[in-house]
Design an enzyme around this catalytic site. Structure first.
Site, PDB file in Angstrom:
ATOM      1  N   ARG A  62       0.844  -1.208   0.000  1.00  0.00           N
ATOM      2  CA  ARG A  62       0.000   0.000   0.000  1.00  0.00           C
ATOM      3  C   ARG A  62       0.869   1.244   0.000  1.00  0.00           C
ATOM      4  NH1 ARG A  62      -2.084   2.036   4.413  1.00  0.00           N
ATOM      5  NH2 ARG A  62      -2.383   0.044   5.473  1.00  0.00           N
ATOM      6  N   TYR A 116     -15.147  17.488 -16.655  1.00  0.00           N
ATOM      7  CA  TYR A 116     -15.615  16.096 -16.678  1.00  0.00           C
ATOM      8  C   TYR A 116     -16.662  15.893 -15.564  1.00  0.00           C
ATOM      9  CZ  TYR A 116     -15.593  11.144 -15.523  1.00  0.00           C
ATOM     10  OH  TYR A 116     -15.977   9.869 -15.201  1.00  0.00           O
ATOM     11  N   ASP A 188      -6.003  18.425 -15.329  1.00  0.00           N
ATOM     12  CA  ASP A 188      -6.278  17.055 -15.779  1.00  0.00           C
ATOM     13  C   ASP A 188      -5.820  16.950 -17.233  1.00  0.00           C
ATOM     14  OD1 ASP A 188      -7.507  14.793 -16.886  1.00  0.00           O
ATOM     15  OD2 ASP A 188      -9.240  14.902 -15.544  1.00  0.00           O
ATOM     16  N   LYS A 213      -7.608   5.899 -19.904  1.00  0.00           N
ATOM     17  CA  LYS A 213      -7.910   6.348 -21.276  1.00  0.00           C
ATOM     18  C   LYS A 213      -6.687   6.131 -22.178  1.00  0.00           C
ATOM     19  CE  LYS A 213     -11.499   7.760 -19.023  1.00  0.00           C
ATOM     20  NZ  LYS A 213     -12.611   6.891 -18.824  1.00  0.00           N
TER      21      LYS A 213
END
Ligand SMILES: Cc1ncc(COP(=O)(O)O)c(C=O)c1O
Length: 408
Positions: A62, A116, A188, A213
């Site tokens: 983690r 978005y 972004d 993406k």
């Protein structure tokens, strides 16, 4: 990035993504997947060192995992950054990037209005912590300056290309508005990818990505990244460690595999999108095409200056007709795949009023330039002539294009 890497071109860095991981004296030419959650050493104190404040070693996955770190190093080098931090999704990356600026109750985030939908959803959730968002027209620098000053905001949130109209803000000008007013900038960069645009070189403080993406590029990964300088990346990493939204080694490996062909894919996405945008502009059933590579696009000059001669794989167009026509047209497509994602190998189409922007009513959609005939397209790697034929036959079959007997 070491000195040798600094002298290499983007294509070379991408092609070598993950090459050179070692076990003993063996150097692998493909990245290794290390699924370990726990790491051990010859002496127990090495574990304690690995857990130390520098957090450089591997103790528990983690905090850090070798395959995930390999991806982080690749993305940092592509963005020209000190560090990248990989997350389980783009949204997890965005949430951590915002958290890293210690936004607190009473604060306001200033954000571009064409954001978005998922990010808008996150900002709506922040309302319950008394964190407001002021949406502004990022193409009006005076309005951005006024919003930052009036709200005393410490954070301006942008996207390198807006969704779905692919508008391209002047990022450097926006940074120059934000910085003197004490606001940091998060951007972004999902639509552009670092192959087309490297925002940190324009003064942005943190870059975020949905690697689901174009970066991973094959529609088989959900992943996110935050990229920035060492101290900000450290803050982001600490947040990831406690919130636990870490990327899995398998997803990191797939993302690296995708990145190895990113330059080639982005080039092809961009060339095909430009060709289809030009073709659509000539169609009698199309009202308007939104693509930054077209001279008719309102920010064509900015896009040309910032992106060069490749403008990415995303475009939108308004067909002549309303919702029913758009839905009939989408159902008539045979090669384009209706789907909510973007940046994949196959071409995808989406109807923003009922998908990405379904939270907005008709009037709110109209205000941000989305009509009932607007369709978003992520242009894939198929032969562009097949895509054009598909659009044409869908226009005919859905009744948008009346074909005369002579044309048949
Ligand atoms: C521009 C942009 N940013 C962020 C996201 C969120 O990414 P993810 O789905 O990986 O959480 C998306 C997803 O569609 C997106 O299009």
């Amino acid at each position: 990035m070491n000195q040798h890497e600094e002298s290499l071109h983007f294509e070379t860095l991408a092609a070598r993504a993950g090459v050179g991981m070692r076990i003993g004296d063996t150097i692998s030419t493909a990245p290794l997947i290390d699924p370990s959650t726990t790491f051990t050493y010859e002496t127990v104190n090495r574990i304690h060192e690995a857990l130390g404040p520098e957090g450089q070693g591997f103790a528990y996955a983690r905090n850090a995992n070798p395959t995930v770190v390999a991806l982080e190093q690749v993305v940092a080098s592509l963005e020209g950054a000190d560090e990248a931090v990989a997350f389980a999704s783009g949204m997890a990356a965005i949430a951590a990037a915002i958290q890293a600026f210690s936004i607190e109750a009473g604060d306001t985030i200033v954000a571009g209005s064409g954001l978005y939908g998922g990010t808008r959803g996150l900002f709506t959730q922040l309302l319950s912590y008394d964190i407001q968002t002021r949406y502004v027209d990022i193409f009006d620098l005076d309005a951005v300056a006024a919003a930052l000053t009036e709200t005393g905001s410490r954070l301006l949130y942008l996207e390198s290309m807006t969704n779905p109209l692919v508008e391209v803000p002047d990022v450097e000008a926006l940074v120059n508005v934000a910085r003197p007013r004490g606001a940091a900038v998060i951007l972004d960069n999902t639509f552009a990818t670092p192959f087309l645009f490297q925002p940190l070189r324009r003064g942005v403080d943190l870059v975020v990505h949905s690697a689901s993406k174009f970066l991973a590029g094959h529609g088989d990964v959900i992943a996110g990244l935050v990229v920035g300088d060492r101290s900000r990346a450290r803050a982001v990493r600490d947040i990831r460690t406690v919130t636990g939204a870490v990327l899995s080694p398998f997803e990191a490996w797939l993302t690296m595999r995708g990145i190895r062909t990113l330059p080639l894919r982005m080039q092809r996405h961009s060339e095909s999108a430009l060709r289809i945008a030009r073709w659509l502009e000539g169609q009698p059933w199309v009202e308007r095409v939104h693509y930054p590579g077209l001279p008719s696009h309102p920010q064509h000059a900015i896009a040309r200056r910032e992106l060069g001669d490749l403008y990415g794989g995303m475009l939108a167009f308004d067909l002549k007709g309303g919702r029913e026509d758009a839905l009939r047209f989408l159902d008539a497509l045979r090669v384009f795949v209706p789907g909510t994602s973007l940046g994949d190998v196959e071409s995808l189409v989406l109807y923003p009023p009922l998908a990405s922007h379904r939270q907005l009513d008709e009037e709110a959609l109209r205000r941000i330039g989305i009509g009932q005939g607007t369709i978003r397209m992520s242009v894939g790697l198929e032969a562009p002539s097949d895509l054009e034929s598909d659009l044409r036959q869908a226009a005919e079959r859905s009744g948008l294009l009346k074909v005369t007997a002579a044309q048949l």
